[in-house]
Scaffold this active site. Structure first.
Site, PDB file in Angstrom:
ATOM      1  N   ASP A   1       9.348  61.449   0.180  1.00 55.54           N
ATOM      2  CA  ASP A   1      10.758  61.684  -0.098  1.00 55.54           C
ATOM      3  C   ASP A   1      10.838  62.779  -1.150  1.00 55.54           C
ATOM      4  O   ASP A   1       9.839  63.095  -1.807  1.00 55.54           O
ATOM      5  CB  ASP A   1      11.406  60.392  -0.621  1.00 55.54           C
ATOM      6  CG  ASP A   1      12.881  60.583  -0.916  1.00 55.54           C
ATOM      7  OD1 ASP A   1      13.572  61.211  -0.096  1.00 55.54           O
ATOM      8  OD2 ASP A   1      13.355  60.132  -1.976  1.00 55.54           O
ATOM      9  N   SER A   2      12.032  63.302  -1.333  1.00 54.41           N
ATOM     10  CA  SER A   2      12.227  64.287  -2.392  1.00 54.41           C
ATOM     11  C   SER A   2      12.022  63.647  -3.766  1.00 54.41           C
ATOM     12  O   SER A   2      11.765  64.362  -4.733  1.00 54.41           O
ATOM     13  CB  SER A   2      13.646  64.858  -2.298  1.00 54.41           C
ATOM     14  OG  SER A   2      14.581  63.795  -2.282  1.00 54.41           O
TER      15      SER A   2
ATOM     16  N   TYR B   1      16.599  67.682  -2.796  1.00 54.00           N
ATOM     17  CA  TYR B   1      16.515  68.557  -1.622  1.00 54.00           C
ATOM     18  C   TYR B   1      17.921  68.757  -1.020  1.00 54.00           C
ATOM     19  O   TYR B   1      18.157  69.712  -0.291  1.00 54.00           O
ATOM     20  CB  TYR B   1      15.643  67.912  -0.529  1.00 54.00           C
ATOM     21  CG  TYR B   1      14.140  67.960  -0.738  1.00 54.00           C
ATOM     22  CD1 TYR B   1      13.557  68.351  -1.941  1.00 54.00           C
ATOM     23  CD2 TYR B   1      13.295  67.584   0.308  1.00 54.00           C
ATOM     24  CE1 TYR B   1      12.172  68.371  -2.095  1.00 54.00           C
ATOM     25  CE2 TYR B   1      11.911  67.609   0.163  1.00 54.00           C
ATOM     26  CZ  TYR B   1      11.352  68.000  -1.037  1.00 54.00           C
ATOM     27  OH  TYR B   1       9.984  68.016  -1.177  1.00 54.00           O
TER      28      TYR B   1
ATOM     29  N   CYS C   1      12.965  60.882   3.642  1.00 49.59           N
ATOM     30  CA  CYS C   1      14.103  61.659   3.153  1.00 49.59           C
ATOM     31  C   CYS C   1      14.944  62.173   4.326  1.00 49.59           C
ATOM     32  O   CYS C   1      14.436  62.846   5.232  1.00 49.59           O
ATOM     33  CB  CYS C   1      13.571  62.846   2.351  1.00 49.59           C
ATOM     34  SG  CYS C   1      14.825  63.937   1.706  1.00 49.59           S
TER      35      CYS C   1
ATOM     36  N   GLU D   1      20.408  56.616  -8.813  1.00 49.56           N
ATOM     37  CA  GLU D   1      19.247  56.867  -9.679  1.00 49.56           C
ATOM     38  C   GLU D   1      19.459  56.299 -11.078  1.00 49.56           C
ATOM     39  O   GLU D   1      18.527  55.836 -11.715  1.00 49.56           O
ATOM     40  CB  GLU D   1      18.959  58.372  -9.765  1.00 49.56           C
ATOM     41  CG  GLU D   1      18.540  58.924  -8.434  1.00 49.56           C
ATOM     42  CD  GLU D   1      17.495  60.015  -8.535  1.00 49.56           C
ATOM     43  OE1 GLU D   1      17.336  60.590  -9.603  1.00 49.56           O
ATOM     44  OE2 GLU D   1      16.848  60.273  -7.508  1.00 49.56           O
TER      45      GLU D   1
ATOM     46  N   CYS E   1      21.201  58.711   3.882  1.00 49.69           N
ATOM     47  CA  CYS E   1      20.531  59.200   2.667  1.00 49.69           C
ATOM     48  C   CYS E   1      19.741  58.040   2.087  1.00 49.69           C
ATOM     49  O   CYS E   1      20.214  56.897   2.078  1.00 49.69           O
ATOM     50  CB  CYS E   1      21.576  59.697   1.673  1.00 49.69           C
ATOM     51  SG  CYS E   1      20.871  60.156   0.068  1.00 49.69           S
ATOM     52  N   THR E   2      18.548  58.360   1.592  1.00 50.26           N
ATOM     53  CA  THR E   2      17.659  57.324   1.058  1.00 50.26           C
ATOM     54  C   THR E   2      18.297  56.463  -0.027  1.00 50.26           C
ATOM     55  O   THR E   2      17.970  55.296  -0.175  1.00 50.26           O
ATOM     56  CB  THR E   2      16.435  58.009   0.407  1.00 50.26           C
ATOM     57  OG1 THR E   2      16.902  59.077  -0.426  1.00 50.26           O
ATOM     58  CG2 THR E   2      15.484  58.520   1.438  1.00 50.26           C
ATOM     59  N   HIS E   3      19.186  57.066  -0.824  1.00 46.55           N
ATOM     60  CA  HIS E   3      19.713  56.354  -1.996  1.00 46.55           C
ATOM     61  C   HIS E   3      20.852  55.399  -1.667  1.00 46.55           C
ATOM     62  O   HIS E   3      21.160  54.518  -2.462  1.00 46.55           O
ATOM     63  CB  HIS E   3      20.229  57.367  -3.017  1.00 46.55           C
ATOM     64  CG  HIS E   3      19.153  58.130  -3.707  1.00 46.55           C
ATOM     65  ND1 HIS E   3      18.271  58.949  -3.034  1.00 46.55           N
ATOM     66  CD2 HIS E   3      18.811  58.207  -5.016  1.00 46.55           C
ATOM     67  CE1 HIS E   3      17.449  59.501  -3.898  1.00 46.55           C
ATOM     68  NE2 HIS E   3      17.748  59.066  -5.104  1.00 46.55           N
TER      69      HIS E   3
HETATM   70  N1  DGL Z   1      16.218  61.899  -0.349  1.00 47.44           N
HETATM   71  C1  DGL Z   1      17.448  62.644  -0.142  1.00 47.44           C
HETATM   72  C2  DGL Z   1      18.018  62.269   1.230  1.00 47.44           C
HETATM   73  O1  DGL Z   1      17.743  61.219   1.780  1.00 47.44           O
HETATM   74  C3  DGL Z   1      18.455  62.389  -1.248  1.00 47.44           C
HETATM   75  C4  DGL Z   1      18.058  63.016  -2.575  1.00 47.44           C
HETATM   76  C5  DGL Z   1      17.953  64.523  -2.511  1.00 47.44           C
HETATM   77  O2  DGL Z   1      18.985  65.215  -2.398  1.00 47.44           O
HETATM   78  O3  DGL Z   1      16.843  65.019  -2.552  1.00 47.44           O
HETATM   79  O4  DGL Z   1      18.750  63.042   1.780  1.00 47.44           O
END
Ligand code: DGL
Length: 271
Positions: free
Chosen positions: A11-12, A43, A74, A157, A189-191
């Site tokens: 992941d980022s 990212y 990600c 976060e 999105c992961t978050h």
């Molecule tokens: N991991 C990114 C996603 O799932 C979110 C965080 C980022 O912008 O890097 O899109």
């Protein structure tokens, strides 16, 4: 035939731990190496060209560690970098967009043969059009409404989940979706799974939320025993965590995304 090698997942930053959490529970005999590109997160605001370059470097780092498959947790990296990764790697690569779309399309098809799906994600994921594209391949009758939610990543976060301000931000951000008569909403999105309960409250009980982490566990289940050879059934699971910057910050945030990340497992790497 078994393959004891670990599966690489990246992941980022820290958010992909929501996906790792689903995978370690579902596949308790598989080992995983997680890489968070914490030096270059986010990212979600970057161009396709930049994200492609990053994902190739991250993939090479994991491939050098002998992983038997790569999971791109990600959404932004999957939306912008998956084709480049497929062209670059011999090893099987799984992106997170298609499993999420498949889960949403299956839900919709159970209700009716057409439907309305919302997709929320980073600015770059939404701008890429990857979700509408894959949903249309699965069912061209699905109407897709996409919305970038750039404030959700920092909230997750910082661990702002129960704070009243979060409810206000989520309501305000998701307002454009409220009159869209959606059947399902993809958390692209992961978050966002960290904010799932607030998002569910705001959207209401009629709208099914599709969480990429459980969809990815289903996807990996399809690959294991197919193109990825499974680990021995009695293998003890090993987890390793790599970051590209500030391991301490990662450890602190990781506790919000996955249970039991032991500090000594987190190592710094240069890409
Ligand atoms: N991991 C990114 C996603 O799932 C979110 C965080 C980022 O912008 O890097 O899109």
């Amino acid at each position: 035939m078994y393959d004891a090698r670990p599966i690489g997942i990246f992941d980022s930053g820290v958010g992909g731990l929501t996906v790792l959490d689903a995978l370690v529970r579902r596949f308790p005999n598989e080992s995983f190496i997680y890489l968070g590109d914490t030096a270059r997160v986010p990212y979600g605001t970057k161009s396709a060209r930049t994200v492609e370059r990053y994902v190739i470097q991250v993939a090479d780092c994991l491939l050098h560690r002998g992983v038997k498959g790569l999971v791109v947790a990600c959404n932004t990296a999957s939306a912008l970098g998956l084709s480049a990764l497929h062209a670059h790697c011999q090893t099987p690569v799984l992106g997170v967009i298609e499993p999420g779309c498949r889960a949403a399309a299956t839900l919709i098809t159970k209700r009716a043969d057409s439907g309305r799906v919302g997709v929320i994600g980073t600015r770059s994921t939404v701008a890429s059009g990857a979700y509408p594209y894959h949903l249309a391949l699965l069912n061209p009758r699905i109407h897709v409404v996409s919305l970038a939610c750039p404030l959700f990543v920092p909230l997750a976060e910082e661990g702002w989940v129960d704070h009243p301000a979060v409810r206000m931000i989520v309501e305000e951000t998701l307002a454009p979706l409220m009159d869209q008569r959606l059947d399902a909403l993809i958390l692209g999105c992961t978050h966002y799974p960290v904010l799932k309960s607030v998002i569910a409250e705001v959207m209401g009980p009629e709208i099914a939320l599709v969480d990429s982490s459980s969809a990815m566990a289903e996807e990996l289940g399809r690959y294991l025993g197919g193109v990825i050879v499974p680990a021995p059934p009695d293998q003890e699971q090993q987890l390793e965590f790599l970051v590209t910057d500030v391991a301490d910050r990662f450890k602190e945030m990781a506790a919000r995304f996955i249970e039991g990340v032991a500090g000594e497992w987190v190592k710094m790497v240069d890409l």
